[in-house]
Design a protein around this motif. Structure first.
Motif, PDB file in Angstrom:
ATOM      1  N   ARG A   1     -89.866  -4.500 -77.505  1.00 40.02           N
ATOM      2  CA  ARG A   1     -89.918  -4.784 -78.940  1.00 40.02           C
ATOM      3  C   ARG A   1     -88.537  -5.139 -79.474  1.00 40.02           C
ATOM      4  NH1 ARG A   1     -89.399  -2.265 -83.965  1.00 40.02           N
ATOM      5  NH2 ARG A   1     -88.846  -0.213 -83.131  1.00 40.02           N
TER       6      ARG A   1
ATOM      7  N   ASN B   1     -87.392  -8.601 -78.307  1.00 44.17           N
ATOM      8  CA  ASN B   1     -88.031  -9.669 -79.073  1.00 44.17           C
ATOM      9  C   ASN B   1     -87.426  -9.809 -80.468  1.00 44.17           C
ATOM     10  OD1 ASN B   1     -91.423  -9.174 -77.771  1.00 44.17           O
ATOM     11  ND2 ASN B   1     -89.721 -10.337 -76.958  1.00 44.17           N
ATOM     12  N   GLU B   2     -87.231  -8.693 -81.140  1.00 40.31           N
ATOM     13  CA  GLU B   2     -86.725  -8.759 -82.513  1.00 40.31           C
ATOM     14  C   GLU B   2     -85.281  -9.222 -82.567  1.00 40.31           C
ATOM     15  OE1 GLU B   2     -87.861  -6.490 -85.609  1.00 40.31           O
ATOM     16  OE2 GLU B   2     -89.702  -5.689 -84.743  1.00 40.31           O
TER      17      GLU B   2
ATOM     18  N   GLY C   1     -86.927 -13.671 -75.390  1.00 34.90           N
ATOM     19  CA  GLY C   1     -88.325 -13.811 -75.005  1.00 34.90           C
ATOM     20  C   GLY C   1     -89.210 -14.356 -76.103  1.00 34.90           C
ATOM     21  N   VAL C   2     -88.602 -14.950 -77.130  1.00 30.78           N
ATOM     22  CA  VAL C   2     -89.354 -15.563 -78.234  1.00 30.78           C
ATOM     23  C   VAL C   2     -88.715 -16.915 -78.556  1.00 30.78           C
ATOM     24  CG1 VAL C   2     -90.187 -13.412 -79.268  1.00 30.78           C
ATOM     25  CG2 VAL C   2     -87.939 -14.301 -79.912  1.00 30.78           C
TER      26      VAL C   2
ATOM     27  N   LYS D   1     -89.915 -20.364 -73.483  1.00 29.53           N
ATOM     28  CA  LYS D   1     -90.057 -19.118 -74.241  1.00 29.53           C
ATOM     29  C   LYS D   1     -89.306 -17.976 -73.593  1.00 29.53           C
ATOM     30  CE  LYS D   1     -93.590 -15.930 -75.988  1.00 29.53           C
ATOM     31  NZ  LYS D   1     -95.031 -15.601 -76.024  1.00 29.53           N
TER      32      LYS D   1
ATOM     33  N   ARG E   1     -89.036 -14.631 -70.978  1.00 29.67           N
ATOM     34  CA  ARG E   1     -89.960 -13.512 -70.802  1.00 29.67           C
ATOM     35  C   ARG E   1     -89.201 -12.192 -70.765  1.00 29.67           C
ATOM     36  NH1 ARG E   1     -91.151 -15.138 -64.488  1.00 29.67           N
ATOM     37  NH2 ARG E   1     -89.603 -13.752 -63.540  1.00 29.67           N
TER      38      ARG E   1
ATOM     39  N   GLN F   1     -81.520 -18.805 -76.206  1.00 25.53           N
ATOM     40  CA  GLN F   1     -82.008 -17.504 -76.666  1.00 25.53           C
ATOM     41  C   GLN F   1     -80.886 -16.471 -76.624  1.00 25.53           C
ATOM     42  OE1 GLN F   1     -85.332 -16.808 -74.024  1.00 25.53           O
ATOM     43  NE2 GLN F   1     -86.824 -17.235 -75.639  1.00 25.53           N
TER      44      GLN F   1
END
Length: 685
Positions: free
Chosen positions: A470, A473-474, A478-479, A489, A491, A532
């Motif tokens: 979590r 991602n935030e 991975g987003v 994307k 992972r 990313q």
């Protein structure tokens, strides 16, 4: 007797019908020749009006200060205007035109995917498979296994060239005829035979126009890529529209022989760059003689894209990558970075999400893309692969701030809480995970500085894999980042992903609690793109506020005197964490660059005039060790975030010189004065 009378009646009825039919024809003939004869004669003598499409000028692509990446240069094209080209003389006229071009040493457009000489073979190209399928269809719906020689024979027969003794020259004429048919050249659509020819050839074609009916010179624009090696994967190229692409585009805006963006921003911003076609009306008499030509609807140029990229910063990033990779190859052994061969670097504006630089190495040159395509495409180092946006890499220790943020936010640790590092992690007796050092009792700030594995094993295990995912991602891992061009994307490790990736193993592997600790130090199944990693670094610098990354700063009209759209910063998410969380992580990352005894980036930023918050990583991947590095500066009030990956770089600090080259350029440390771009001609007002 009754039967005879009935037959007579039928004959009379048939006769009356025939008389009526002939009477109707007679009346219609009288109407055409006598009543309206003069009117129809005038129409025939007046001729017909043909409407041709006028192509718009494509919008340009500039850097953030108005310096060019992709621009238009005015030139002259050779056109074949079908209404003026006698049907029975097509091959002869094309033959004369080709002979003239060859005498002048000029090339013409030939996209037929067959070799120039016999024995004929299919050729390679950016879209060769699609082109060969299309060729076989036009040749007569040939089967997929038809060879090139047979295909060529059918093409020559189709265009009445099979009787020519010189097969090589017949192939040249066939290439033009094929392309004219492929792009749908007709009375409405002139065919572009050759682009951007020199002025002396323009004069010769005009001089011999009497022998070249239907051949015209048209003033046009040619796409030109300035500094084409700086950001080819980002800017992209244009190319002739393919059959598959034509099925998806607006037929009002595109013809079959149009050019369209193939990749990068040329493709992503196609609808903005394209412009709106105009209309030219050509009036000819009954003999085909042109009476007038008027542009009834002028074409509207496409808009110009102003990117977020700073060309100077982009050049610094690319040169920094090249210099460091070559330095590693020449100065280090193969186990210590000597096998380094590729990488990527990304720089982001922390506050806006603007991408200031996005470099890939090795690179290639957009200006020679088509002429050198085979060489570029077959290069084993894959220069056309956009490593920055589509390459995914195991992060290694640069992932540790994720666990630090999560541990602090969830109350698992306080800033001064310690974990004892005894070199071997003993939570799992059958899995003696190790640290590279023996650090004793250590808190999160010092653990970041020395990259203590055992600290993050323990905090990560207590945090749990779901919470690790979590927070990753935030923070932007991975987003999607939101950029306009294609991106991977990436992972984040999870039990489900772990088992999916190993389902075909014998026996299949299942998730165990021990996997959490490997995920905690950025190993196992984590894979992220450099862009990313830059987004993640900017989010750390921005106290948990993640910005949407973007490559387009604004859209202007073609003359640059009006802003059509300005891209505003967009907040994607904001982490709600206790005060002091990100300050604590920052202190640890500053120690990485400032601690003169133990900081892994101290040799590059220990006495740097600007405070840099950094983290190094040495992830094991693909049977070797990559180098990863993230940083932001100034640490006290962050402006720029940087992420660097070097494949086979061996250790994270080996990326630091690349980041330093970028920061030097950004802060003006390469110059005597800390100045921005000069107001040179060509910059935006």
């Amino acid at each position: 007797m009754k039967k005879t009378t009935s037959s007579v009646r039928r004959l009379w009825a048939l006769g009356i019908v025939l008389v009526c039919i002939f009477a109707a024809f007679g009346i219609r003939l009288m109407s055409l020749q006598v009543v309206h004869g003069k009117e129809y004669k005038e129409r025939v003598e007046q001729g017909v009006t043909i409407r041709q499409t006028v192509e718009p000028v494509r919008g340009e692509i500039l850097d953030r200060y108005g310096r060019p990446f992709a621009v238009n240069r005015v030139g002259y094209d050779v056109m074949i205007n079908v209404p003026y080209l006698p049907l029975k003389e097509r091959n002869q006229v094309i033959e004369k035109l080709i002979q003239l071009m060859e005498r002048e040493g000029q090339e013409w457009i030939d996209n037929m995917p067959i070799s120039d000489t016999a024995p004929f073979t299919f050729t390679d190209g950016p879209e060769s498979e699609s082109q060969i399928r299309q060729l076989k269809k036009i040749a007569g719906n040939l089967t997929a296994d038809t060879d090139a020689q047979t295909t060529m024979e059918q093409i020559l027969k189709k265009y009445a060239l099979d009787e020519m003794e010189d097969l090589t020259f017949a192939r040249k004429i066939a290439g033009v005829r094929y392309e004219m048919e492929r792009v749908g050249s007709n009375r409405l659509n002139p065919y572009v035979f050759a682009k951007d020819i020199p002025m002396d050839l323009v004069m010769k074609i005009r001089e011999y126009s009497f022998a070249l009916p239907g051949i015209e010179i048209s003033r046009s624009t040619t796409r030109e890529y300035v500094d084409g090696e700086l950001a080819p994967n980002i800017i992209g190229v244009t190319g002739y529209i393919s059959a598959e692409e034509y099925e998806t585009v607006d037929k009002e805006r595109y013809k079959y022989n149009d050019r369209i963006g193939k990749n990068g921003l040329e493709k992503a911003m196609e609808s903005v760059l394209k412009g709106t076609p105009g209309t030219r009306e050509i009036l000819s008499d009954s003999k085909g003689t042109v009476l007038s030509s008027v542009e009834s609807e002028p074409a509207i140029p496409g808009h110009t894209i102003v990117t977020t990229i700073d060309k100077d910063l982009q050049r610094a990033a690319l040169q920094g990558l090249e210099d460091q990779i070559k330095n590693l190859q020449t100065r280090f052994d193969e186990n210590n970075g000597g096998q380094a061969n590729a990488g990527a670097a990304v720089a982001v504006d922390v506050k806006t999400g603007e991408i200031l630089a996005i470099a890939n190495y090795p690179t290639y040159d957009l200006s020679t893309y088509y002429s050198n395509y085979s060489e570029i495409a077959n290069d084993p180092m894959r220069p056309m692969f956009n490593r920055a946006a589509q390459g995914t890499y195991v992060p290694g220790s640069i992932f540790k701030p994720v666990v630090g943020v999560g541990g602090l936010a969830e109350g698992i640790i306080e800033p001064d809480d310690t974990v004892e590092c005894t070199h071997i992690y003993t939570r799992f007796p059958d899995y003696p995970a190790r640290c590279l050092g023996h650090h004793g009792h250590i808190n999160v700030k010092d653990a970041l500085m020395v990259s203590c594995n055992i600290f993050f094993y323990d905090v990560g295990y207590r945090l749990g894999i779901d919470q690790i995912g979590r927070y990753a991602n935030e923070l932007g891992l991975g987003v999607p980042t939101g950029i306009e061009i294609d991106e991977s994307k990436g992972r984040v490790t999870s039990p489900k992903l772990f088992e999916e990736l190993r389902a075909n193993n014998k026996p299949p592997e299942t998730w165990t609690p021990g996997n959490v600790i490997q995920a905690s130090i950025g190993q196992l199944d984590h894979k992220f793109t450099p862009i990313q990693l830059a987004s993640y670094t900017a989010t750390l610098a921005n106290f948990g506020q993640r910005m949407k990354l973007h490559l387009v700063k604004e859209i202007r009209n073609y003359n640059l005197d009006k802003t059509v759209e300005e891209v505003e910063p967009v907040v994607l998410n904001k982490l709600d964490v206790p005060d002091g969380t990100f300050e604590t992580i920052r202190e640890g990352m500053v120690k990485v660059s400032r601690d003169l005894k133990r900081g892994s980036a101290r040799y590059f930023f220990g006495d740097y005039p600007i405070t840099v918050a950094a983290k190094t990583g040495s992830p094991e991947a693909r049977g070797s060790t990559d180098a990863t590095f993230i940083c932001y500066a100034p640490a006290e009030d962050p402006e720029i975030a940087v992420a660097v990956v070097i494949e086979n770089g061996a250790s994270g600090e080996k990326c630091a010189p690349v980041a330093k080259a970028i920061l030097n350029e950004y802060f003006g440390l390469n110059d005597e004065e800390m100045a921005g771009p000069s107001n040179e001609m060509g910059l935006l007002p």
